[in-house]
Design a protein around this motif. Sequence first.
Motif, PDB file in Angstrom:
ATOM      1  N   SER A   5      40.815  31.747  46.984  1.00 36.46           N
ATOM      2  CA  SER A   5      40.799  33.257  48.035  1.00 36.46           C
ATOM      3  C   SER A   5      41.747  33.254  49.012  1.00 36.46           C
ATOM      4  CB  SER A   5      39.352  34.113  47.990  1.00 36.46           C
ATOM      5  OG  SER A   5      38.821  33.063  49.220  1.00 36.46           O
ATOM      6  N   ASP A   6      41.651  32.237  49.115  1.00 34.31           N
ATOM      7  CA  ASP A   6      42.504  31.952  50.858  1.00 34.31           C
ATOM      8  C   ASP A   6      44.103  32.503  50.233  1.00 34.31           C
ATOM      9  OD1 ASP A   6      40.795  29.650  51.831  1.00 34.31           O
ATOM     10  OD2 ASP A   6      40.593  31.531  51.579  1.00 34.31           O
ATOM     11  N   HIS A   7      44.791  32.636  49.127  1.00 35.82           N
ATOM     12  CA  HIS A   7      45.631  31.804  48.367  1.00 35.82           C
ATOM     13  C   HIS A   7      46.487  32.910  48.963  1.00 35.82           C
ATOM     14  CE1 HIS A   7      49.190  31.257  46.475  1.00 35.82           C
ATOM     15  NE2 HIS A   7      49.503  31.882  45.255  1.00 35.82           N
ATOM     16  N   ARG A   8      47.857  33.095  49.244  1.00 37.19           N
ATOM     17  CA  ARG A   8      48.823  33.952  49.582  1.00 37.19           C
ATOM     18  C   ARG A   8      48.951  34.825  48.424  1.00 37.19           C
ATOM     19  NH1 ARG A   8      54.298  34.356  52.840  1.00 37.19           N
ATOM     20  NH2 ARG A   8      55.331  36.445  53.219  1.00 37.19           N
ATOM     21  N   GLU A   9      49.484  36.424  47.994  1.00 37.08           N
ATOM     22  CA  GLU A   9      49.439  37.132  47.263  1.00 37.08           C
ATOM     23  C   GLU A   9      50.377  37.396  46.749  1.00 37.08           C
ATOM     24  OE1 GLU A   9      46.043  39.719  46.871  1.00 37.08           O
ATOM     25  OE2 GLU A   9      45.033  38.261  46.324  1.00 37.08           O
ATOM     26  N   THR A  10      51.641  37.240  45.500  1.00 34.80           N
ATOM     27  CA  THR A  10      53.195  38.006  45.840  1.00 34.80           C
ATOM     28  C   THR A  10      53.070  38.551  44.012  1.00 34.80           C
ATOM     29  OG1 THR A  10      53.273  35.796  44.649  1.00 34.80           O
ATOM     30  CG2 THR A  10      53.425  35.981  47.059  1.00 34.80           C
ATOM     31  N   GLY A  11      51.411  38.921  43.743  1.00 31.58           N
ATOM     32  CA  GLY A  11      51.831  39.835  42.838  1.00 31.58           C
ATOM     33  C   GLY A  11      52.047  40.769  42.728  1.00 31.58           C
ATOM     34  N   PRO A  12      50.979  41.420  41.852  1.00 31.98           N
ATOM     35  CA  PRO A  12      51.334  43.442  41.495  1.00 31.98           C
ATOM     36  C   PRO A  12      51.272  44.007  42.624  1.00 31.98           C
ATOM     37  CG  PRO A  12      49.006  42.473  40.473  1.00 31.98           C
ATOM     38  CD  PRO A  12      49.630  40.837  40.559  1.00 31.98           C
ATOM     39  N   ASP A  13      52.097  44.686  42.257  1.00 33.58           N
ATOM     40  CA  ASP A  13      51.987  46.225  43.564  1.00 33.58           C
ATOM     41  C   ASP A  13      51.467  46.758  43.827  1.00 33.58           C
ATOM     42  OD1 ASP A  13      54.666  45.992  42.874  1.00 33.58           O
ATOM     43  OD2 ASP A  13      55.335  46.104  44.545  1.00 33.58           O
ATOM     44  N   LEU A 182      34.527  28.165  39.636  1.00 32.68           N
ATOM     45  CA  LEU A 182      35.709  29.403  39.380  1.00 32.68           C
ATOM     46  C   LEU A 182      34.326  30.623  38.916  1.00 32.68           C
ATOM     47  CD1 LEU A 182      39.150  28.293  37.625  1.00 32.68           C
ATOM     48  CD2 LEU A 182      38.211  28.615  40.491  1.00 32.68           C
ATOM     49  N   ALA A 183      33.776  30.201  38.011  1.00 31.15           N
ATOM     50  CA  ALA A 183      33.000  31.716  37.735  1.00 31.15           C
ATOM     51  C   ALA A 183      31.654  31.522  39.038  1.00 31.15           C
ATOM     52  CB  ALA A 183      32.069  30.309  36.777  1.00 31.15           C
ATOM     53  N   LEU A 184      31.354  31.194  39.696  1.00 30.30           N
ATOM     54  CA  LEU A 184      31.500  31.436  40.644  1.00 30.30           C
ATOM     55  C   LEU A 184      31.849  32.294  41.786  1.00 30.30           C
ATOM     56  CD1 LEU A 184      29.094  27.806  42.111  1.00 30.30           C
ATOM     57  CD2 LEU A 184      28.586  30.777  41.395  1.00 30.30           C
ATOM     58  N   GLU A 185      33.153  31.982  42.238  1.00 33.23           N
ATOM     59  CA  GLU A 185      34.097  31.991  42.888  1.00 33.23           C
ATOM     60  C   GLU A 185      34.951  33.581  42.955  1.00 33.23           C
ATOM     61  OE1 GLU A 185      38.320  31.530  45.934  1.00 33.23           O
ATOM     62  OE2 GLU A 185      36.654  29.270  44.913  1.00 33.23           O
ATOM     63  N   LEU A 186      35.021  33.888  40.837  1.00 39.56           N
ATOM     64  CA  LEU A 186      35.348  34.774  40.512  1.00 39.56           C
ATOM     65  C   LEU A 186      34.585  35.540  39.965  1.00 39.56           C
ATOM     66  CD1 LEU A 186      38.521  32.973  38.223  1.00 39.56           C
ATOM     67  CD2 LEU A 186      38.678  34.015  40.321  1.00 39.56           C
ATOM     68  N   GLY A 190      34.579  40.209  39.172  1.00 41.87           N
ATOM     69  CA  GLY A 190      33.781  40.469  37.359  1.00 41.87           C
ATOM     70  C   GLY A 190      35.302  39.911  36.573  1.00 41.87           C
ATOM     71  N   VAL A 191      35.694  38.542  36.982  1.00 36.63           N
ATOM     72  CA  VAL A 191      36.231  37.441  35.856  1.00 36.63           C
ATOM     73  C   VAL A 191      34.867  36.808  35.380  1.00 36.63           C
ATOM     74  CG1 VAL A 191      37.794  35.697  35.811  1.00 36.63           C
ATOM     75  CG2 VAL A 191      38.266  38.001  36.790  1.00 36.63           C
ATOM     76  N   THR A 192      34.867  36.159  34.336  1.00 36.35           N
ATOM     77  CA  THR A 192      34.542  35.333  33.627  1.00 36.35           C
ATOM     78  C   THR A 192      35.214  33.847  33.340  1.00 36.35           C
ATOM     79  OG1 THR A 192      34.812  35.926  32.046  1.00 36.35           O
ATOM     80  CG2 THR A 192      32.660  36.989  33.028  1.00 36.35           C
ATOM     81  N   ALA A 193      34.463  33.395  33.728  1.00 35.25           N
ATOM     82  CA  ALA A 193      34.780  31.721  33.416  1.00 35.25           C
ATOM     83  C   ALA A 193      33.637  30.672  32.797  1.00 35.25           C
ATOM     84  CB  ALA A 193      35.309  31.189  34.758  1.00 35.25           C
ATOM     85  N   ASN A 194      34.195  29.954  31.563  1.00 34.22           N
ATOM     86  CA  ASN A 194      33.578  29.553  30.756  1.00 34.22           C
ATOM     87  C   ASN A 194      34.536  27.968  29.784  1.00 34.22           C
ATOM     88  OD1 ASN A 194      31.082  30.748  30.297  1.00 34.22           O
ATOM     89  ND2 ASN A 194      32.454  31.968  30.487  1.00 34.22           N
ATOM     90  N   ALA A 195      33.780  27.576  29.491  1.00 34.88           N
ATOM     91  CA  ALA A 195      34.439  26.012  28.927  1.00 34.88           C
ATOM     92  C   ALA A 195      34.089  26.482  27.571  1.00 34.88           C
ATOM     93  CB  ALA A 195      34.266  24.801  30.175  1.00 34.88           C
ATOM     94  N   VAL A 196      34.915  25.556  26.893  1.00 37.88           N
ATOM     95  CA  VAL A 196      34.732  24.793  25.306  1.00 37.88           C
ATOM     96  C   VAL A 196      35.209  23.631  25.297  1.00 37.88           C
ATOM     97  CG1 VAL A 196      35.084  24.814  23.022  1.00 37.88           C
ATOM     98  CG2 VAL A 196      35.430  26.991  24.353  1.00 37.88           C
ATOM     99  N   ALA A 197      33.902  22.036  24.849  1.00 38.40           N
ATOM    100  CA  ALA A 197      33.887  21.190  24.443  1.00 38.40           C
ATOM    101  C   ALA A 197      34.020  20.827  23.615  1.00 38.40           C
ATOM    102  CB  ALA A 197      33.051  20.661  25.534  1.00 38.40           C
ATOM    103  N   GLY A 254      30.457  30.597  33.810  1.00 37.75           N
ATOM    104  CA  GLY A 254      29.463  28.927  34.204  1.00 37.75           C
ATOM    105  C   GLY A 254      28.908  28.576  32.912  1.00 37.75           C
ATOM    106  N   GLU A 255      29.662  29.149  31.311  1.00 34.55           N
ATOM    107  CA  GLU A 255      28.557  27.931  30.494  1.00 34.55           C
ATOM    108  C   GLU A 255      29.589  27.060  29.709  1.00 34.55           C
ATOM    109  OE1 GLU A 255      25.759  27.641  29.702  1.00 34.55           O
ATOM    110  OE2 GLU A 255      25.150  29.470  31.126  1.00 34.55           O
TER     111      GLU A 255
END
Length: 270
Positions: A5-13, A182-186, A190-197, A254-255
């Motif tokens: 969340s601290d990253h300096r953003e240079t993306g879409p405007d 990242l599941a907690l932070e994102l 509205g962003v999900t974060a999951n892993a496939v193992a 987070g799964e």
Amino acid sequence: MTGISDHRETGPDATDLPEGPRVALVTGGGGDIGGVTCERLARDGWTVAVTDLDPDAAERVAARIAASGGSARATRMDVADPDDIRTAVDLIGREYGRVDAVVCAAGIEPPQDLAAIEVSAWDLTLDVNVRGPALLAQAVLPWWRRQRSGSLVTITSRTWLGGAHPAYAASKAGLVGLTRSLALELGPIGVTANAVAPSFVRTRFSAQRGDERLLDAYAERARAATPLGVLVRPEDVANAVAFLASDQAARITGEVLHVCAGSQLPLFVR
């Protein structure tokens, strides 16, 4: 590294999202699992950015998708190079005006036991398998914040539970920890974060275990260790990824989804 969340953003405007298919960025898209995943996502209607360290491999996958009527572009990306990640994400994001799903399929596994571990191989394994997905999520973050939606799917390994070559197993366990963090932070945007193992999948990647005879023997041991008595296929992994990236999994985060034919279960004497 500071918090994402601290990253300096240079993306879409721009303020409005473009109409059209959602965009999935897949690392390691030129590999067997990554390539099948790209093709599955394209069949589901995604526009797929096929990224790989090997641009020719990425081009072949993108060409197969186009020949089947799908939409794809090939882009070289070295996930061990932070500058390369930022450049590729900027290129893809500005071309399509959005990045909806990120699938981290790139990975390496130096076949080194404890006595043989080299520092350079250890560092590269962690750079590719853990740091790469973290920096990729960081680079895509401005697009996700703008969209207020998105999905991250990392491909880890059953070895995060039981171990394997030390650097590889440590990296895959670390990737699970990263994904859950990242599941907690994102989540708030509205962003999900999951892993496939997955368990052992017979691919070009697995060929580093030895010649065909040794690989046959290993594959048989892996098959025999599953309650279902089968080996996992690249298509099985791709199906799991496609589900977690889809709207059907919008309330799942987070799964760790094990695609192991049951080999992730503890063994008990019966």
